[in-house]
Scaffold this motif. Structure first.
Motif: not given
Length: 368
Positions: A331-347
């Protein structure tokens, strides 16, 4: 000439008081979601959660675990005309004795625990969870009339000629009536020697709060256990009274029996495991369970086929995280990965729209 009567003007009775709180005039703070605040937040969550998830996942995977499903085919009666113990219980009242031989390919180092596991058993059903009397479990209110109606239909046997209106079940309720009553014993088969019993400790398996605060024997139990529970009878599915659950250990009887405490703490999901015993780490088993062959001796009493459930015996080590459970790390790895992906998309969106806004602003100034 008559005078006109003066009508007193009344203020609205439900008008809020003229205070900052009532009139919503308190100072407020509203966060402004900008790229400068959201992007660092997303990347920070990803950087923290992914390593933490990896650590939790590998910690869980390093926990050793061995599982035996003894519901049906693997548990064959030692001396009986039936193929399995499940078939025997369908036709007789039991118990059924069976032995299962297995091999540990790796040493189980450190503290080892034995669990039993049930599937498709809904301890979280609303009526089942309520079917108990906490005052009775505290050693008070033993009479039939004093018991909670939530214990029905396992409250007791009503009889107006008896004191209190009947004979109470001790303990009452559906939870206690369905107490897990299989007996499990482990034997180690060392080379060229007779089977050696693995010491299993029955105490220290319940929560500390349950032992100290929620389960107490009635007055007079230490002097005369049977007299302390006079006027009661065991639940219908029990084959022994509450004061004789553990003949080998007097202190582990009555409502203070730890097997009872563990079972009475209902599970949240239909598939669950509960702590059954702690391995006594002395002699051959001082450092854990060694590699080799073992025999699991089972006294098969608990029927599960009728509700489509299965029974398992689990040997497991533990860590600072507890038992084996990879879900938290995943769960921690999935949430962290989603945040990283969203971060690059928004960037990327921010960079693209930012350049567009700057170009449009420059063109507007040039035209002006």
């Amino acid at each position: 000439m008559s005078s006109t009567p003066v009508v007193e003007k009344r203020l609205p009775t439900r008008r809020p008081k003229d205070t900052k709180f009532k009139q919503q005039k308190l100072p407020a703070w509203q966060p402004i979601m900008t790229a400068g605040t959201v992007l660092p937040f997303l990347f920070a969550i990803g950087v923290v959660f992914i390593p933490l998830g990896i650590a939790l996942f590998f910690t869980s995977n390093n926990i050793q675990e061995f599982v035996i499903n003894y519901t049906d085919q693997r548990c064959r009666p030692v001396n009986a005309q039936y193929d399995t113990c499940a078939d025997l219980l369908k036709n007789t009242t039991g118990p059924c004795l069976c032995n299962i031989t297995f091999q540990l390919m790796q040493q189980f180092s450190g503290d080892v625990y034995m669990y039993y596991s049930l599937t498709n058993f809904y301890q979280n059903h609303r009526r089942y969870v309520k079917s108990r009397d906490d005052n009775q479990l505290l050693g008070t209110g033993l009479s039939f009339s004093a018991l909670s109606p939530d214990c029905e239909p396992y409250r007791g046997v009503a009889n107006s000629s008896f004191p209190g209106g009947g004979t109470a079940f001790a303990p009452c309720g559906a939870i206690a009536n369905s107490l897990f009553n299989d007996s499990l014993q482990l034997y180690y088969l060392a080379e060229n020697s007779t089977p050696q019993a693995v010491g299993l400790i029955k105490t220290g398996i319940a929560w500390t709060t349950d032992r100290k605060s929620k389960f107490k024997n009635p007055k007079g139990f230490q002097e005369n256990p049977k007299a302390a529970f006079a006027g009661t009878r065991p639940p219908p599915n029990w084959n022994k009274p509450i004061y004789d659950l553990d003949p080998a250990d007097f202190s582990n009887n009555g409502y203070e029996n730890e097997d009872l405490m563990v079972w009475m703490r209902t599970a949240a999901l239909p598939n669950f495991r509960k702590l059954y015993r702690r391995v006594n780490h002395t002699g051959t088993f001082q450092n854990g369970l060694p590699v080799g062959n073992y025999i699991l001796a089972i006294e098969y009493n608990y029927p599960t086929v009728s509700f489509g459930g299965e029974k398992r015996m689990i040997l497991s080590t533990t860590s600072w995280l507890g038992g084996k459970n990879p879900f938290l790390g995943i769960a921690y790895m999935v949430v962290g990965s989603i945040c990283i992906v969203l971060g690059f998309i928004f960037l990327a969106i921010h960079i693209k729209l930012g350049k567009t806004d700057i170009t449009q602003s420059t063109d507007a100034h040039a035209t002006y």
